[in-house]
Design a protein around this motif. Sequence first.
Motif, short mmCIF file in Angstrom:
data_model
loop_
_atom_site.label_atom_id
_atom_site.label_comp_id
_atom_site.label_asym_id
_atom_site.label_seq_id
_atom_site.Cartn_x
_atom_site.Cartn_y
_atom_site.Cartn_z
N PHE A 126 -5.09 7.94 4.21
CA PHE A 126 -4.90 6.50 4.36
C PHE A 126 -4.02 6.01 3.21
O PHE A 126 -4.02 6.59 2.12
CB PHE A 126 -6.25 5.77 4.28
CG PHE A 126 -7.16 6.07 5.43
CD1 PHE A 126 -6.71 5.98 6.74
CD2 PHE A 126 -8.48 6.42 5.22
CE1 PHE A 126 -7.55 6.24 7.81
CE2 PHE A 126 -9.34 6.68 6.28
CZ PHE A 126 -8.88 6.59 7.59
N HIS A 127 -3.34 4.92 3.44
CA HIS A 127 -2.58 4.35 2.34
C HIS A 127 -3.53 3.58 1.40
O HIS A 127 -4.65 3.23 1.78
CB HIS A 127 -1.41 3.50 2.81
CG HIS A 127 -1.72 2.42 3.79
ND1 HIS A 127 -0.90 2.13 4.86
CD2 HIS A 127 -2.74 1.55 3.89
CE1 HIS A 127 -1.40 1.13 5.54
NE2 HIS A 127 -2.52 0.75 4.97
N LYS A 128 -3.08 3.41 0.18
CA LYS A 128 -3.91 2.81 -0.87
C LYS A 128 -3.23 1.56 -1.42
O LYS A 128 -2.02 1.56 -1.64
CB LYS A 128 -4.09 3.80 -2.02
CG LYS A 128 -4.94 5.00 -1.68
CD LYS A 128 -4.10 6.23 -1.49
CE LYS A 128 -4.90 7.34 -0.83
NZ LYS A 128 -4.02 8.38 -0.25
N LEU A 129 -4.02 0.58 -1.74
CA LEU A 129 -3.50 -0.67 -2.28
C LEU A 129 -2.84 -0.45 -3.63
O LEU A 129 -3.42 0.15 -4.53
CB LEU A 129 -4.65 -1.66 -2.48
CG LEU A 129 -4.23 -3.01 -3.08
CD1 LEU A 129 -3.49 -3.83 -2.04
CD2 LEU A 129 -5.44 -3.78 -3.59
N VAL A 130 -1.61 -0.92 -3.79
CA VAL A 130 -1.03 -0.88 -5.14
C VAL A 130 -0.63 -2.25 -5.65
O VAL A 130 -0.65 -2.49 -6.85
CB VAL A 130 0.17 0.10 -5.25
CG1 VAL A 130 -0.31 1.52 -5.03
CG2 VAL A 130 1.30 -0.26 -4.31
N ALA A 131 -0.25 -3.17 -4.77
CA ALA A 131 0.12 -4.50 -5.27
C ALA A 131 -0.35 -5.55 -4.28
O ALA A 131 -0.24 -5.35 -3.07
CB ALA A 131 1.63 -4.59 -5.46
N ALA A 132 -0.85 -6.64 -4.77
CA ALA A 132 -1.27 -7.74 -3.90
C ALA A 132 -0.79 -9.04 -4.50
O ALA A 132 -0.04 -9.05 -5.47
CB ALA A 132 -2.78 -7.71 -3.69
N TRP B 219 0.86 -1.18 0.00
CA TRP B 219 0.00 0.00 0.00
C TRP B 219 0.90 1.23 0.00
O TRP B 219 1.98 1.20 0.57
CB TRP B 219 -0.87 -0.01 1.26
CG TRP B 219 -1.68 -1.26 1.46
CD1 TRP B 219 -1.21 -2.51 1.76
CD2 TRP B 219 -3.10 -1.39 1.36
NE1 TRP B 219 -2.26 -3.39 1.85
CE2 TRP B 219 -3.42 -2.75 1.62
CE3 TRP B 219 -4.14 -0.48 1.09
CZ2 TRP B 219 -4.73 -3.22 1.60
CZ3 TRP B 219 -5.45 -0.95 1.08
CH2 TRP B 219 -5.73 -2.31 1.32
N TYR C 82 -9.19 -5.04 -8.45
CA TYR C 82 -9.10 -5.01 -6.98
C TYR C 82 -8.67 -3.64 -6.46
O TYR C 82 -8.82 -3.34 -5.29
CB TYR C 82 -8.13 -6.09 -6.48
CG TYR C 82 -8.52 -7.47 -6.93
CD1 TYR C 82 -9.71 -8.03 -6.49
CD2 TYR C 82 -7.73 -8.20 -7.81
CE1 TYR C 82 -10.10 -9.30 -6.91
CE2 TYR C 82 -8.10 -9.47 -8.22
CZ TYR C 82 -9.29 -10.01 -7.77
OH TYR C 82 -9.67 -11.25 -8.18
N HIS C 83 -8.12 -2.85 -7.35
CA HIS C 83 -7.74 -1.51 -6.92
C HIS C 83 -8.93 -0.59 -6.75
O HIS C 83 -8.84 0.44 -6.11
CB HIS C 83 -6.78 -0.88 -7.94
CG HIS C 83 -5.43 -1.52 -7.95
ND1 HIS C 83 -5.06 -2.45 -8.89
CD2 HIS C 83 -4.36 -1.38 -7.13
CE1 HIS C 83 -3.81 -2.84 -8.65
NE2 HIS C 83 -3.37 -2.22 -7.59
N VAL C 84 -10.03 -0.95 -7.38
CA VAL C 84 -11.22 -0.10 -7.30
C VAL C 84 -11.94 -0.39 -5.99
O VAL C 84 -12.43 -1.50 -5.78
CB VAL C 84 -12.15 -0.37 -8.50
CG1 VAL C 84 -13.36 0.56 -8.44
CG2 VAL C 84 -11.39 -0.19 -9.81
N ASP C 85 -11.99 0.58 -5.13
CA ASP C 85 -12.57 0.37 -3.81
C ASP C 85 -14.05 0.05 -3.93
O ASP C 85 -14.75 0.64 -4.75
CB ASP C 85 -12.38 1.62 -2.93
CG ASP C 85 -12.34 1.28 -1.44
OD1 ASP C 85 -12.75 0.16 -1.06
OD2 ASP C 85 -11.90 2.14 -0.66
#
Lengths: 415, 415, 356, 356
Positions: free
Chosen positions: D274-280, D260, D336-339
Amino acid sequence: MSMEMPKTPMLDQLESGPWPSFVSGLKRLAQSEDKSYAPMMKDLLGQLERSYQTRKGYWKGGTIGVVGYGAGVIPRFSELKDEFPASAEFHTLRIMPPAGMHYTAEILSQLCDIWEKYGSGLIALHGQSGDIMFQGIRSENVQPCFDEMNELGFDLGGAGAGVRTSISCVGAARCEHSCFDEARAMRMLVNAFLDEMHRPSLPYKFKFKVSGCANDCANAIQRSDFAVIGTWRDEIQADQDEIRRIVARRGRKWLIDQVITLCPSHALSLNDDDSLDIANHDCVRCMHCINVLTKALSPGRVRGATVLIGGKRTLKIGDLMGSVVAPFLRLESDEDYEALLDLARRVMDFFIDNALEHERTGEMIERIGLVNFLEGIGLEVDPNMIRHPRTNSYVRTDGWDEEAAKWKARHGAAE
Amino acid sequence: MSMEMPKTPMLDQLESGPWPSFVSGLKRLAQSEDKSYAPMMKDLLGQLERSYQTRKGYWKGGTIGVVGYGAGVIPRFSELKDEFPASAEFHTLRIMPPAGMHYTAEILSQLCDIWEKYGSGLIALHGQSGDIMFQGIRSENVQPCFDEMNELGFDLGGAGAGVRTSISCVGAARCEHSCFDEARAMRMLVNAFLDEMHRPSLPYKFKFKVSGCANDCANAIQRSDFAVIGTWRDEIQADQDEIRRIVARRGRKWLIDQVITLCPSHALSLNDDDSLDIANHDCVRCMHCINVLTKALSPGRVRGATVLIGGKRTLKIGDLMGSVVAPFLRLESDEDYEALLDLARRVMDFFIDNALEHERTGEMIERIGLVNFLEGIGLEVDPNMIRHPRTNSYVRTDGWDEEAAKWKARHGAAE
Amino acid sequence: MAPPRRPVESGVPDPMPFMHPLLRKNYGTWRWHERPRPGVLRHVAASGDEVWTVKAGTQRQLDVYTVRALCAIATDLADGHLRFTTRSNVEFMVGAAERVDPLIARLEAEGFPVGGTGNSVSMISHTQGWLHCDIPGTDASGVVKALMDAVHHEFTHEEMPNKVKITTSCCQINCGGQGDIAINIQHTKPPKINHDLVAGVCERPAVVARCPVAAIRPAMVNGKPSLEVDEAKCVCCGACYPPCPPMQINDPVHSKLAIWVGGKHSSTRSKPTFHKLVAAGIPNNPPRWPEATEIVLTILDAYKSGAKPWERVGEWVERIGWARFFEETGLPFTKYHVDNWRGSRGSLNSSAHLHF
Amino acid sequence: MAPPRRPVESGVPDPMPFMHPLLRKNYGTWRWHERPRPGVLRHVAASGDEVWTVKAGTQRQLDVYTVRALCAIATDLADGHLRFTTRSNVEFMVGAAERVDPLIARLEAEGFPVGGTGNSVSMISHTQGWLHCDIPGTDASGVVKALMDAVHHEFTHEEMPNKVKITTSCCQINCGGQGDIAINIQHTKPPKINHDLVAGVCERPAVVARCPVAAIRPAMVNGKPSLEVDEAKCVCCGACYPPCPPMQINDPVHSKLAIWVGGKHSSTRSKPTFHKLVAAGIPNNPPRWPEATEIVLTILDAYKSGAKPWERVGEWVERIGWARFFEETGLPFTKYHVDNWRGSRGSLNSSAHLHF
Ligand code: SRM
Ligand code: SRM
Ligand code: SRM
Ligand code: SRM
Ligand code: SF4
Ligand code: SF4
Ligand code: SF4
Ligand code: SF4
Ligand code: SF4
Ligand code: SF4
Ligand code: SF4
Ligand code: SF4
């Protein structure tokens, strides 16, 4: 035998002041003793004055239409019909104007002629959705009035749970910012869905709006289900000599204060030689610098549009703005325009199949999620669709590798 | 008879590289054959290596405490106790450090002495909430170990559904930005709620955090239920001669790029005489210009703090930041500090009475609404509590006149 | 009897036949424009052609006399063409500078204010009100007239920091849309139900479904099927009224006006924003709504003197902060300003950014 | 038997007895500071006193030998005082410039990297992991060690545009908090339930209540009271696991790491974010987690070369846009990046602002 003019002491107070007075206009009509609508307009004035006094409205809906159509006429029956019988019926014909609301004096006069024959003489130019609203007609006159207007080349607009009348900005007709042919796009879209407009059977209303650039003079993002907004993919076209002339004339500070520091993405800087340094990669196509420096700057050459879906007003989950589903569609060739229409068709089909009753596109997307909507209409996700990625870890990501592979495949491929 | 060192091929790979290695530390302890904890640490290494191989954890909770307290010890029992019996119990003592984490070498050594006697020799300085974590002790040693530390002046920190250990930034001790006495405020707050810390019976955990300015070095806004952040009400103190010296040394462009254009509220401008033009009325007290120009600028003279309530991590409605409930509390006199404590008492009482089980303050406020919370703790609404007023018309406003009158009464009165 | 005429489903008419020849000729090739004076635009095309537009305000609710008057002006002075903006302003195009003044003179002589361009206050978004709608809590034409009288100077001059787009709406449905300043009906009491009529005219499940806060439930009243409102839940939005007219939401006293600021449609500089509530409880006071007008003028004044060039109303407030907005306008800040609708947590101040 | 000793509820100790005398003397009267070199701060007080701080990294999970080594350094070279930051860096204070170099030399000689000040990458927020916690999906100490080895140069130098605060968390509870970059466990499969144990150890209503998406319901399995998970609803968050250990969420393969970016606590310039998801989907790969490390380094590189001075990671991305962030880091953008969490509509792009 001519009726007396009603007493309208409150309305009369709206005849003074510098702005053109609708009350004076209503009175002109009411006093047109040679016209069939004079009694209607006298009673209309009487009822309106009553509303001013009681702070209450007195109109009720009903059902009125023309042969073959299920919408386009807004029926109004008065609750005070005993007191004001001549305006007991006061329906409105919603007629779609030429795209961009261009008229000749002649065509407008012809419309007035018809309207004087059948209606009240009162015309709104235009309704908030963009219709010419011919306001005030009795049921029996609706059909002949429409027939004559229809013969003249005009058609009824939308109402009810169907496609609605649309607006495109003046755009290409008289605006240097125009990124595509707004009138063409708008007419193509609406005219492809006339069935959904004239025989409304959608889950709820559906509006297209079309603006030629991010200034959004058609209010498309917030006020339409399907917003088409012009933009460009390449670099801003800049005439640096013109920039230097502007700096010479207005000063560096002016340029810094009015342009550079107002760029939302900090993409601008002033070079020492008084030319403008544009970091096109950072630019978000907001139009500000181009607006201010219209003589020196223009949108790029690779032009097209962004499509946003889901804008609407408050009911019932709160106001919604449209959100980006297609960041850039080139709009140049016939095929390009066809592709836009094709997208609209997919959106419409999905809406018909998936929205609940009385649910607008925006509410539907809010309910099912943007990603499901995109999958439904066959579009791929793109970072331009979001302000920022998710901040919440509550998501099941076990399809990550597949999804990542899709992106890589798309991303490796040429645009 | 000394045990053999376990084979730890995976962990061994963490002994190389420039960063200090915890594995080397664990091995040092495991190899301290003269110390009672050597066997425990050998088994600990064995279990940890197993975790690395299986990618699984093997600790379970339980219940361990000291006389008189219901929290402060984190019990850990091993699922692999048969294989690694010496580390079958590996509890942690959470001990609160002096505010600001200041130590003498002497006191730290004394703590080490006690810990070597009863525990594993492994100490975390510090946990994310600010505790000294003495990690690795068997049940029977917990009480004597705590007793000795307690005699030395240290007390257990928080765990469970109670008030937690707190952090205040270094602040007044060594920071020119400090807007109040952070250590005083933090100790006052926590020490007033020791009952709620040591005998936890709140709906859920409750954290205080204290930062001396908006830089928030204590991560208070996002990581505490009750965040105290220093700020000022009057004007930034500016030494314009120093500004001119800086401009002379680094250039105008440097100042413009690093300070002026980065001010979030566009409150700064550079005068022609190279002094700084500060529109204090526009300033949002973000600290940026003061950070960059620390020699020339300082917070104003009327100092105090903002209180934000409700920060926390993800569970169960998603991360929440604290939000402003007291925009400015002067913090100078004893009474000022008392007023802060009084506010904390009201918040705590309301939390106890109104939160559901396992509900943090932020979730509670999300559920009941900020306004109800404010009414509950006896604070008045203020525009500094919001980013912007409501965008939604779904609200019943029939008490408008009364509420407006309240504002006018407050607003007419002196601050 | 002859079969009824079938409509020609011609849709949106092609504008080309109606468009001014200079616009048609230079369609899509305009280069730049300037505003020589308020109410006048000069657009220059790549061909070198120029078109001068003169823009004037109208009352929107036009009687045919007024429409014909505008047509006559077009015929006499503007090559027989005219167009309208969605804000119901009329535009006349001519191909030469010297044709501008006669147009202005004629428009002004006939009572059409020339202006509405650039950084002026343009015509207010007009809705239907008591004149035509079936659900209005106030009038539209009268509110617009009263306000436009009050801001006439700002329409005919370009003295604002940026364009000001005002909207009004005669019920909470808000056909007028978002505005830099919006003057909208805000009901303050739950609907009074005329129980005798419900059974006859309302489809009860549809009405129940329409309520945004699920405050309505079916009930038997005096032995007849009717509806019941949980007044503690009801947010007085009026959404139940259109599908069920016996749910009387309109009230001569309790239907008030509210004023909102900072709505913005353009993506210019900042992203589009919704407008925000700043004042409510304003009497719905025909024929000139002086209380609402005064607040609008106060806000316009503060904006005019406080905003930097190009700042729209919302951008200005964003910069100076809401604390100062309420201070400068003297409007009271109340608990009602704090949003409590779903997702409203984002509107709280979760930072140490403070305005004093 | 003697009555048990009652604790002295002394609370948080007063720091004054432990504080360096120069800090105590000038408490609350510091005037300004500068950073003569990475790892060193020079604070000047109103009195004219100066204090030089030397800051060094530690492994946080300290053995007593290391603690005593730090104490010895304090005793020998820093007046017997030291303090820690929450990021587990240690700070030594001295009153004169010439006492700085010996301190640095000693620290480095004993393996403590000097740095972590100013625009460096500071120590990573450290949590418990397999070493101590009862619910971890990964280790903490090992992840931190592996990453700090990789960013060692960035700790000992101040070459970043602004401070970089990295966090890690060994489960989705995230004791590590928000970070400029955060490396957190992200489970990808619903919990596997050990039905035999549920009845014995879980208070079922409490577990049911804990699930954020109401995916758990009580059920009878093999005739015993147990729980059932609606796998279509489950977001694999692991919240059910702490109160009910039989709901095994941890999995050696399916518990992945996610990265994130853009979390920020300070209100400096921009508001906290807040931090944001970039890689999973990143393998949880001890002992050195090379895949995660590589992504972190890629992001740091892009930030280092792309951000303007003072831009924190999130502020940098905000300026260049997310489209470009994914382009520059080469990370894939996915659905998955789209909240899609509650209130996430605000994270959609409702504007014509676009980055190409
Ligand atoms: C006539 C017009 C106002 C005007 O005077 O200009 C109007 C009038 C009505 N609107 Fe509207 N709306 C008009 C433009 C709008 C707009 C603006 C726009 O289209 O850009 C909006 C906001 C955008 C949007 O679509 O949300 C708008 C949002 C609504 C809504 C709320 C829809 C929602 O999803 O929130 C309703 C209520 C409904 O649909 O149930 C509504 C309902 C109505 C009804 C049909 C009220 C009713 O239920 O009986 C009004 C009929 C009035 C009448 O007597 O003619 N009207 N309405 C506008 C249409 C004229 C035209 O055809 O040109
Ligand atoms: C005529 C019209 C289009 C039409 O198809 O009818 C129009 C025409 C122009 N607009 Fe517009 N805008 C028109 C409605 C709008 C609207 C919608 C509205 O009025 O409801 C908006 C969005 C408003 C909002 O954000 O809420 C709009 C936002 C803009 C902007 C962006 C302003 C901003 O800074 O946010 C520009 C750029 C500028 O001002 O240079 C713009 C610029 C322009 C320019 C200068 C474009 C050009 O180069 O020719 C046109 C002349 C404006 C003038 O009169 O000074 N136009 N413009 C509309 C006139 C309405 C009116 O009579 O007032
Ligand atoms: C030890 C520590 C991590 C570390 O190694 O530093 C830690 C460890 C645990 N945390 Fe934490 N948390 C620690 C700081 C935090 C923080 C950071 C902070 O305080 O600034 C947070 C985020 C802030 C917050 O409060 O939300 C944090 C948010 C949680 C949560 C989520 C709370 C929430 O409302 O979302 C849980 C789960 C819970 O409470 O049910 C949790 C639960 C736990 C438990 C008790 C897990 C459990 O349910 O058994 C862990 C015990 C580990 C152990 O074996 O010691 N821990 N935890 C930190 C406390 C050490 C200390 O006392 O100094
Ligand atoms: C020592 C410490 C406080 C303490 O009580 O222990 C501290 C000390 C200082 N911080 Fe901090 N900050 C400390 C943790 C933080 C944190 C929290 C954290 O690390 O988790 C933050 C919030 C981070 C965030 O936003 O996520 C923090 C955000 C700042 C900022 C704002 C940076 C920004 O631009 O966003 C400043 C201002 C600056 O850099 O000039 C700052 C400035 C400072 C100054 C320069 C203040 C001063 O004038 O003395 C101190 C020296 C910093 C240095 O080493 O260069 N400190 N500072 C903490 C050292 C942690 C570490 O070892 O890395
Ligand atoms: S939206 Fe853009 S292209 Fe269309 S009229 Fe407005 S400024 Fe011109
Ligand atoms: S169009 Fe907007 S974002 Fe792009 S450079 Fe110009 S001002 Fe900046
Ligand atoms: S929060 Fe402010 S006062 Fe406290 S240490 Fe950080 S910069 Fe200094
Ligand atoms: S403290 Fe922040 S908001 Fe205030 S003037 Fe300085 S940079 Fe601007
Ligand atoms: S705002 Fe309401 S009352 Fe006014 S026209 Fe629209 S629907 Fe009718
Ligand atoms: S006014 Fe609105 S909230 Fe009240 S009952 Fe009707 S629909 Fe529901
Ligand atoms: S993040 Fe999770 S696993 Fe790690 S210490 Fe915190 S609660 Fe335990
Ligand atoms: S993992 Fe999370 S979402 Fe899934 S059942 Fe457990 S608590 Fe519910």
